[in-house]
Design a protein around this motif. Structure first.
Motif, PDB file in Angstrom:
ATOM      1  N   GLY A 237       0.790  -1.229   0.000  1.00 55.29           N
ATOM      2  CA  GLY A 237       0.000   0.000   0.000  1.00 55.29           C
ATOM      3  C   GLY A 237       0.821   1.277   0.000  1.00 55.29           C
ATOM      4  O   GLY A 237       0.293   2.354   0.318  1.00 55.29           O
ATOM      5  N   VAL A 238       2.091   1.191  -0.380  1.00 53.88           N
ATOM      6  CA  VAL A 238       2.958   2.376  -0.355  1.00 53.88           C
ATOM      7  C   VAL A 238       2.591   3.359  -1.450  1.00 53.88           C
ATOM      8  O   VAL A 238       2.648   4.576  -1.255  1.00 53.88           O
ATOM      9  CB  VAL A 238       4.441   1.950  -0.482  1.00 53.88           C
ATOM     10  N   GLY A 239       2.207   2.845  -2.638  1.00 50.20           N
ATOM     11  CA  GLY A 239       1.902   3.747  -3.736  1.00 50.20           C
ATOM     12  C   GLY A 239       1.490   2.999  -4.983  1.00 50.20           C
ATOM     13  O   GLY A 239       1.290   1.779  -4.974  1.00 50.20           O
ATOM     14  N   CYS A 240       1.369   3.750  -6.085  1.00 47.19           N
ATOM     15  CA  CYS A 240       1.038   3.175  -7.388  1.00 47.19           C
ATOM     16  C   CYS A 240       2.313   2.692  -8.064  1.00 47.19           C
ATOM     17  O   CYS A 240       3.386   3.283  -7.893  1.00 47.19           O
ATOM     18  CB  CYS A 240       0.364   4.211  -8.286  1.00 47.19           C
ATOM     19  N   ALA A 241       2.196   1.649  -8.857  1.00 46.31           N
ATOM     20  CA  ALA A 241       3.352   1.124  -9.582  1.00 46.31           C
ATOM     21  C   ALA A 241       2.924   0.732 -10.985  1.00 46.31           C
ATOM     22  O   ALA A 241       1.736   0.452 -11.237  1.00 46.31           O
ATOM     23  CB  ALA A 241       3.947  -0.078  -8.862  1.00 46.31           C
ATOM     24  N   ARG A 242       3.883   0.700 -11.891  1.00 47.87           N
ATOM     25  CA  ARG A 242       3.627   0.241 -13.267  1.00 47.87           C
ATOM     26  C   ARG A 242       4.546  -0.938 -13.536  1.00 47.87           C
ATOM     27  O   ARG A 242       5.777  -0.786 -13.593  1.00 47.87           O
ATOM     28  CB  ARG A 242       3.864   1.358 -14.277  1.00 47.87           C
ATOM     29  N   LEU A 243       3.956  -2.137 -13.694  1.00 47.41           N
ATOM     30  CA  LEU A 243       4.731  -3.359 -13.808  1.00 47.41           C
ATOM     31  C   LEU A 243       4.182  -4.244 -14.921  1.00 47.41           C
ATOM     32  O   LEU A 243       3.062  -4.047 -15.408  1.00 47.41           O
ATOM     33  CB  LEU A 243       4.704  -4.125 -12.480  1.00 47.41           C
ATOM     34  N   ALA A 244       4.962  -5.234 -15.305  1.00 48.25           N
ATOM     35  CA  ALA A 244       4.571  -6.155 -16.370  1.00 48.25           C
ATOM     36  C   ALA A 244       3.549  -7.157 -15.858  1.00 48.25           C
ATOM     37  O   ALA A 244       3.610  -7.612 -14.709  1.00 48.25           O
ATOM     38  CB  ALA A 244       5.807  -6.879 -16.905  1.00 48.25           C
ATOM     39  N   LEU A 245       2.627  -7.543 -16.744  1.00 45.25           N
ATOM     40  CA  LEU A 245       1.577  -8.480 -16.341  1.00 45.25           C
ATOM     41  C   LEU A 245       2.126  -9.857 -15.988  1.00 45.25           C
ATOM     42  O   LEU A 245       1.543 -10.558 -15.156  1.00 45.25           O
ATOM     43  CB  LEU A 245       0.533  -8.602 -17.457  1.00 45.25           C
ATOM     44  N   PHE A 246       3.238 -10.276 -16.597  1.00 42.75           N
ATOM     45  CA  PHE A 246       3.786 -11.581 -16.224  1.00 42.75           C
ATOM     46  C   PHE A 246       4.193 -11.603 -14.755  1.00 42.75           C
ATOM     47  O   PHE A 246       4.217 -12.655 -14.125  1.00 42.75           O
ATOM     48  CB  PHE A 246       4.990 -11.938 -17.107  1.00 42.75           C
ATOM     49  N   HIS A 247       4.498 -10.435 -14.217  1.00 43.91           N
ATOM     50  CA  HIS A 247       4.986 -10.319 -12.844  1.00 43.91           C
ATOM     51  C   HIS A 247       3.835 -10.211 -11.843  1.00 43.91           C
ATOM     52  O   HIS A 247       3.905 -10.763 -10.746  1.00 43.91           O
ATOM     53  CB  HIS A 247       5.898  -9.095 -12.754  1.00 43.91           C
ATOM     54  N   ILE A 248       2.769  -9.505 -12.212  1.00 47.01           N
ATOM     55  CA  ILE A 248       1.701  -9.197 -11.259  1.00 47.01           C
ATOM     56  C   ILE A 248       0.368  -9.828 -11.629  1.00 47.01           C
ATOM     57  O   ILE A 248      -0.653  -9.527 -11.010  1.00 47.01           O
ATOM     58  CB  ILE A 248       1.521  -7.664 -11.123  1.00 47.01           C
ATOM     59  N   GLY A 249       0.362 -10.702 -12.626  1.00 41.96           N
ATOM     60  CA  GLY A 249      -0.906 -11.305 -13.065  1.00 41.96           C
ATOM     61  C   GLY A 249      -1.633 -12.037 -11.956  1.00 41.96           C
ATOM     62  O   GLY A 249      -2.856 -11.887 -11.778  1.00 41.96           O
ATOM     63  N   LEU A 250      -0.927 -12.830 -11.183  1.00 46.15           N
ATOM     64  CA  LEU A 250      -1.554 -13.570 -10.082  1.00 46.15           C
ATOM     65  C   LEU A 250      -2.089 -12.622  -9.014  1.00 46.15           C
ATOM     66  O   LEU A 250      -3.145 -12.865  -8.418  1.00 46.15           O
ATOM     67  CB  LEU A 250      -0.564 -14.558  -9.471  1.00 46.15           C
ATOM     68  N   ASP A 251      -1.364 -11.539  -8.759  1.00 47.06           N
ATOM     69  CA  ASP A 251      -1.820 -10.562  -7.768  1.00 47.06           C
ATOM     70  C   ASP A 251      -3.103  -9.885  -8.224  1.00 47.06           C
ATOM     71  O   ASP A 251      -4.008  -9.625  -7.413  1.00 47.06           O
ATOM     72  CB  ASP A 251      -0.744  -9.500  -7.535  1.00 47.06           C
ATOM     73  N   ILE A 252      -3.203  -9.591  -9.527  1.00 48.08           N
ATOM     74  CA  ILE A 252      -4.407  -8.948 -10.051  1.00 48.08           C
ATOM     75  C   ILE A 252      -5.602  -9.889  -9.943  1.00 48.08           C
ATOM     76  O   ILE A 252      -6.679  -9.507  -9.480  1.00 48.08           O
ATOM     77  CB  ILE A 252      -4.180  -8.507 -11.515  1.00 48.08           C
ATOM     78  N   GLU A 253      -5.423 -11.141 -10.360  1.00 44.53           N
ATOM     79  CA  GLU A 253      -6.544 -12.086 -10.331  1.00 44.53           C
ATOM     80  C   GLU A 253      -6.976 -12.411  -8.901  1.00 44.53           C
ATOM     81  O   GLU A 253      -8.148 -12.714  -8.656  1.00 44.53           O
ATOM     82  CB  GLU A 253      -6.160 -13.361 -11.082  1.00 44.53           C
TER      83      GLU A 253
END
Length: 319
Positions: A237-253
């Motif tokens: 919850g520190v802030g907004c980030a811009r990352l690749a979907l291969f890295h954060i896909g599981l977190d999004i789902e």
């Protein structure tokens, strides 16, 4: 520089045999030479190096400090020569030690799960793997292969594409509960971002406005040196980030990270490559085998984000 008629590998082999067998006589017998011939060869080696390698006594042969160092180095060099000849003579069968340097997020998520299978299939290969998001000099770091995400600079290195991944701006639910969700890229100016401690090829975050691409960068609340650290800060919850979907896909789902400003997403991608030195002749079998293995087993089909009827985000395509 040594003369072309100096057979340095033969000198090393004779010297190593003298040390291993404990004397000139035993070494001479193993080579079917005379003891005096072996002694003279070691003396010529010492004269060429300008250092005494052995102290000769009537009872035993004792290595000097320089001799011990030369002996250890000679063992390694002779072993590498033997490996090179064995590979060439057996159709370049994969064996030997492999040095891999990998981007942290991609390496941990895609390379590490495959490594046990690779080592089972190729038991004659051993691996050292180092994780860093810092761009390295392959020659200086003595790396055989580097896995890199993002644009490649001009170099004499050879690159093989392993996959591609879109990008997304995300934040944790805890962050959005405190600061709200930005509705336009301009609103990011009043939000907290998570940045990088090293220069990036694109300084801002790109957003599409009609036919134009605008770059906006929220003021950083924190910066990190690698993508996994940025991800963990975003999850906290520190802030907004811009990352690749291969890295954060599981977190999004799983709902741990929420995509934002998707209507303004320009659809840009980051390519993933295996980089290696390939201009100096045929690749060693161990390097070629590893790169072929990654290209075969890493299956990324440029995943896209879609919102379901119940408002949840899902990724379509392998990532």
């Amino acid at each position: 520089m040594a003369r072309l008629d100096t057979n340095r590998s033969a000198e090393m082999e004779v010297f190593v045999r003298v040390v291993d067998l404990g004397g000139f006589t035993a070494a001479a017998k193993s080579f079917r030479l005379t003891p005096s011939g072996v002694s003279k060869l070691v003396s010529r080696l010492e004269a060429r190096l300008g250092a005494r390698l052995v102290n000769r006594t009537t009872r035993k042969l004792q290595l000097t400090e320089e001799g011990q160092a030369f002996y250890q180095r000679s063992l390694r060099i002779l072993g590498e020569i033997e490996e090179a000849e064995r590979e060439a003579g057996s159709g370049a069968a994969p064996r030997g030690h492999l040095m891999v340097n990998s981007n942290i997020p991609f390496g941990m998520q895609h390379v590490m799960p495959l490594l046990p299978r690779f080592l089972v299939e190729h038991p004659e290969i051993t691996v050292d793997i180092v994780f860093t998001d810092t761009i390295i000099d392959l020659m200086q770091e003595r790396a055989d292969v580097a896995i890199r995400v993002g644009p490649l600079g001009a170099s004499r290195l050879v690159a093989r594409k392993l996959g591609t991944s879109r990008m997304a701006v995300v934040a944790a639910p805890s962050y959005l509960a405190r600061f709200g969700e930005p509705k336009t890229p301009a609103e990011l100016a009043s939000h907290r971002g998570i940045g990088w401690t090293f220069p990036r090829s694109i300084r801002g975050w790109p957003f599409r406005r009609g036919e134009r691409i605008e770059e906006v960068l929220p003021p950083p609340a924190a910066r990190a040196s690698d993508g996994e650290a940025v991800r963990r800060l975003a999850l906290g919850g520190v802030g907004c980030a811009r990352l690749a979907l291969f890295h954060i896909g599981l977190d999004i789902e799983a709902g741990r990270l929420i995509p934002m400003l998707q209507n303004y997403n320009p659809g840009d991608r980051e390519d993933i490559h295996a980089i290696y030195v390939g201009h100096a002749g045929p690749l060693p079998a161990r390097v070629r085998t590893f790169i072929d293995f990654l290209a075969t087993h890493i299956r990324m089909s440029d995943p896209t984000l879609r919102r379901t009827a119940d408002g949840k985000w899902k990724l379509h395509g392998a990532y």
